[in-house]
Design a protein around this motif. Sequence first.
Motif, PDB file in Angstrom:
ATOM      1  N   ALA A 100      19.913  -5.737   3.237  1.00 13.47           N
ATOM      2  CA  ALA A 100      20.336  -6.059   4.605  1.00 13.47           C
ATOM      3  C   ALA A 100      21.818  -5.778   4.829  1.00 13.47           C
ATOM      4  O   ALA A 100      22.227  -5.352   5.915  1.00 13.47           O
ATOM      5  N   GLY A 101      22.635  -5.999   3.789  1.00 16.70           N
ATOM      6  CA  GLY A 101      24.071  -5.788   3.935  1.00 16.70           C
ATOM      7  C   GLY A 101      24.481  -4.340   4.030  1.00 16.70           C
ATOM      8  O   GLY A 101      25.620  -4.029   4.390  1.00 16.70           O
ATOM      9  N   THR A 102      23.573  -3.418   3.703  1.00 14.69           N
ATOM     10  CA  THR A 102      23.905  -1.993   3.755  1.00 14.69           C
ATOM     11  C   THR A 102      23.401  -1.320   5.027  1.00 14.69           C
ATOM     12  O   THR A 102      23.705  -0.158   5.265  1.00 14.69           O
ATOM     13  N   LEU A 103      22.629  -2.044   5.822  1.00 14.17           N
ATOM     14  CA  LEU A 103      21.995  -1.442   6.995  1.00 14.17           C
ATOM     15  C   LEU A 103      22.867  -1.556   8.239  1.00 14.17           C
ATOM     16  O   LEU A 103      23.638  -2.502   8.393  1.00 14.17           O
ATOM     17  N   THR A 104      22.724  -0.601   9.121  1.00 16.56           N
ATOM     18  CA  THR A 104      23.298  -0.683  10.466  1.00 16.56           C
ATOM     19  C   THR A 104      22.163  -1.113  11.393  1.00 16.56           C
ATOM     20  O   THR A 104      21.215  -0.360  11.624  1.00 16.56           O
ATOM     21  N   TRP A 105      22.268  -2.333  11.878  1.00 22.72           N
ATOM     22  CA  TRP A 105      21.160  -2.925  12.616  1.00 22.72           C
ATOM     23  C   TRP A 105      21.123  -2.428  14.059  1.00 22.72           C
ATOM     24  O   TRP A 105      22.165  -2.302  14.710  1.00 22.72           O
ATOM     25  N   ARG A 106      19.908  -2.197  14.556  1.00 21.77           N
ATOM     26  CA  ARG A 106      19.736  -1.772  15.948  1.00 21.77           C
ATOM     27  C   ARG A 106      19.599  -2.967  16.880  1.00 21.77           C
ATOM     28  O   ARG A 106      19.723  -2.831  18.089  1.00 21.77           O
ATOM     29  N   ARG A 107      19.320  -4.126  16.319  1.00 20.79           N
ATOM     30  CA  ARG A 107      19.190  -5.342  17.126  1.00 20.79           C
ATOM     31  C   ARG A 107      20.202  -6.372  16.648  1.00 20.79           C
ATOM     32  O   ARG A 107      20.578  -6.403  15.476  1.00 20.79           O
ATOM     33  N   GLY A 108      20.620  -7.226  17.561  1.00 27.32           N
ATOM     34  CA  GLY A 108      21.634  -8.218  17.246  1.00 27.32           C
ATOM     35  C   GLY A 108      21.114  -9.360  16.395  1.00 27.32           C
ATOM     36  O   GLY A 108      19.901  -9.503  16.170  1.00 27.32           O
ATOM     37  N   PRO A 109      22.002 -10.225  15.908  1.00 28.78           N
ATOM     38  CA  PRO A 109      21.604 -11.309  15.006  1.00 28.78           C
ATOM     39  C   PRO A 109      20.652 -12.316  15.642  1.00 28.78           C
ATOM     40  O   PRO A 109      19.840 -12.928  14.950  1.00 28.78           O
ATOM     41  N   GLN A 110      20.730 -12.482  16.976  1.00 30.64           N
ATOM     42  CA  GLN A 110      19.843 -13.437  17.639  1.00 30.64           C
ATOM     43  C   GLN A 110      18.381 -13.039  17.455  1.00 30.64           C
ATOM     44  O   GLN A 110      17.519 -13.867  17.133  1.00 30.64           O
ATOM     45  N   VAL A 111      18.092 -11.763  17.629  1.00 33.27           N
ATOM     46  CA  VAL A 111      16.722 -11.254  17.459  1.00 33.27           C
ATOM     47  C   VAL A 111      16.320 -11.323  15.995  1.00 33.27           C
ATOM     48  O   VAL A 111      15.179 -11.677  15.657  1.00 33.27           O
ATOM     49  N   ARG A 112      17.250 -11.027  15.087  1.00 35.32           N
ATOM     50  CA  ARG A 112      16.919 -11.012  13.660  1.00 35.32           C
ATOM     51  C   ARG A 112      16.586 -12.412  13.134  1.00 35.32           C
ATOM     52  O   ARG A 112      15.764 -12.558  12.230  1.00 35.32           O
ATOM     53  N   VAL A 113      17.221 -13.434  13.684  1.00 34.66           N
ATOM     54  CA  VAL A 113      16.876 -14.802  13.297  1.00 34.66           C
ATOM     55  C   VAL A 113      15.435 -15.107  13.693  1.00 34.66           C
ATOM     56  O   VAL A 113      14.649 -15.666  12.916  1.00 34.66           O
ATOM     57  N   ARG A 114      15.065 -14.743  14.900  1.00 36.05           N
ATOM     58  CA  ARG A 114      13.709 -15.006  15.389  1.00 36.05           C
ATOM     59  C   ARG A 114      12.667 -14.296  14.537  1.00 36.05           C
ATOM     60  O   ARG A 114      11.681 -14.898  14.092  1.00 36.05           O
ATOM     61  N   VAL A 115      12.865 -12.998  14.324  1.00 43.09           N
ATOM     62  CA  VAL A 115      11.894 -12.215  13.561  1.00 43.09           C
ATOM     63  C   VAL A 115      11.832 -12.704  12.115  1.00 43.09           C
ATOM     64  O   VAL A 115      10.754 -12.798  11.518  1.00 43.09           O
ATOM     65  N   GLY A 116      12.988 -13.041  11.551  1.00 45.87           N
ATOM     66  CA  GLY A 116      13.042 -13.480  10.161  1.00 45.87           C
ATOM     67  C   GLY A 116      12.261 -14.753   9.919  1.00 45.87           C
ATOM     68  O   GLY A 116      11.550 -14.888   8.914  1.00 45.87           O
ATOM     69  N   MET A 117      12.338 -15.713  10.833  1.00 49.84           N
ATOM     70  CA  MET A 117      11.612 -16.968  10.648  1.00 49.84           C
ATOM     71  C   MET A 117      10.100 -16.775  10.788  1.00 49.84           C
ATOM     72  O   MET A 117       9.314 -17.408  10.068  1.00 49.84           O
ATOM     73  N   VAL A 118       9.677 -15.898  11.681  1.00 45.29           N
ATOM     74  CA  VAL A 118       8.249 -15.604  11.792  1.00 45.29           C
ATOM     75  C   VAL A 118       7.747 -14.954  10.508  1.00 45.29           C
ATOM     76  O   VAL A 118       6.672 -15.305   9.977  1.00 45.29           O
ATOM     77  N   ALA A 119       8.514 -13.995   9.986  1.00 46.05           N
ATOM     78  CA  ALA A 119       8.116 -13.322   8.748  1.00 46.05           C
ATOM     79  C   ALA A 119       8.028 -14.297   7.586  1.00 46.05           C
ATOM     80  O   ALA A 119       7.078 -14.248   6.783  1.00 46.05           O
ATOM     81  N   LEU A 120       8.988 -15.224   7.479  1.00 45.99           N
ATOM     82  CA  LEU A 120       8.977 -16.197   6.392  1.00 45.99           C
ATOM     83  C   LEU A 120       7.744 -17.098   6.478  1.00 45.99           C
ATOM     84  O   LEU A 120       7.122 -17.430   5.457  1.00 45.99           O
ATOM     85  N   THR A 121       7.373 -17.479   7.692  1.00 44.06           N
ATOM     86  CA  THR A 121       6.187 -18.319   7.879  1.00 44.06           C
ATOM     87  C   THR A 121       4.938 -17.619   7.353  1.00 44.06           C
ATOM     88  O   THR A 121       4.143 -18.190   6.591  1.00 44.06           O
ATOM     89  N   VAL A 122       4.762 -16.376   7.762  1.00 50.10           N
ATOM     90  CA  VAL A 122       3.568 -15.618   7.365  1.00 50.10           C
ATOM     91  C   VAL A 122       3.530 -15.408   5.848  1.00 50.10           C
ATOM     92  O   VAL A 122       2.480 -15.567   5.202  1.00 50.10           O
ATOM     93  N   LEU A 123       4.673 -15.091   5.264  1.00 46.99           N
ATOM     94  CA  LEU A 123       4.703 -14.756   3.839  1.00 46.99           C
ATOM     95  C   LEU A 123       4.540 -15.965   2.929  1.00 46.99           C
ATOM     96  O   LEU A 123       4.180 -15.806   1.751  1.00 46.99           O
ATOM     97  N   MET A 124       4.797 -17.184   3.445  1.00 47.61           N
ATOM     98  CA  MET A 124       4.637 -18.381   2.621  1.00 47.61           C
ATOM     99  C   MET A 124       3.201 -18.913   2.620  1.00 47.61           C
ATOM    100  O   MET A 124       2.845 -19.735   1.774  1.00 47.61           O
TER     101      MET A 124
END
Length: 401
Positions: free
Chosen positions: A270-294
């Motif tokens: 993640a630290g090497t990427l140039t993100w196309r979406r801002g941190p607000q969107v990444r927080v939302r997507v990240g929490m959904v992904a964590l839910t599914v993967l657990m």
Amino acid sequence: MTMFSSYGRVLSHPGALAFCSSALVARLPASTVGLGIVLLVEHRTGSYGLAGTVSAAYVLAQAVFALVHGKLIDAFGQWRVLPVAAAGFTASLASMILSVENDWPSALTYLFAALGGSFAPQIGACVRARWSHVLTSRREVQTAYALESVIDEFVFVVGPVLVTTLATLWQPAWALALALTLGLVGTVSFAAQRHTAPPARRRSSGNDVRPPMDWAALAPLAVVGLMQGALFGVAEVATVAFADRAGSPGLSGPLLAMWALGSMVGGLVAGTLTWRRGPQVRVRVGMVALTVLMVPTILVSSTWALGAVLLVAGLAIAPTMIATLTLVELCVPAARLTEGMALIQTGLVAGVAPGAAIGGVLVDSHGPSAGFAVGVAACLLGAAAAQLLRPRRRSEADAVS
């Protein structure tokens, strides 16, 4: 290797490598004390429920006082506050070890555990505030936050393995004592490097007014942290119990390390990427992904399968935390940055307490799968809170960073 050259650039700033290295050692207790308390108390009493509640007393006190630490550090400086906190932290938890080992009244064990939590140094918040002070480029600050998330996860890979190995081959009390010693040395070394620390911002007159916090953004982020903390707390207890009931208690550390390893890899990329979406969107997507993967943690029946599931689920942890802290750095005034970072840490730690306590009780009565189910429910609530982040018009907090 050019993919990771951005990390080399931030570490090349004067003093950066030194304070980053000492902070790594200073935060070892973050990954060892909670697990060490569980191992120590369960070893002496045979109860995961009691072990979970003692650990909960420690982390709950840490959550209550984290914001106080942040305010004191912003006002008086890291070099004044951190050594005092480290000394109180070490003395309190050393007393807790003596209480457990000598079968003192359980009230004393809870008291010393809570005192230890109340003194816990806020290394994660301090080192990120230091990066924000040293670096001027927004892109480099995010890279530094990604580096810190990778280091956090490295600590959570090494720490559980270290404490469980020493507890198995030696004694849980000595394993915990070693972690406390390393944390004390690292914290004092970090605090002594005053030339890279943010300046103290103690108000010189009663007319000074602290700049306001953006609570509409910070409150949902604190809830996200709270639910992540609940996941961490219950997963720690459930994983220890899973390994124990599988007849391989020594594997609890490596299993938790697999989870942290996945997070470390996710953060490193993640630290090497140039993100196309801002941190607000990444927080939302990240929490959904964590839910599914657990979810698969509830269903697995072997330690190898659990390790694989935890490794994959861990990939979502660090990227979500990087986005969360990037959003905090954008929303919080510089004069209150450590306080803002500590607020998220407060949510994380406050979540660990009920997660560990509820998880311990359910594991005792229904087995490890019930504990993991609580973790999935916490992720789901965190994902819901992330959707409540205040929508912003085109602004710095929504910009790609």
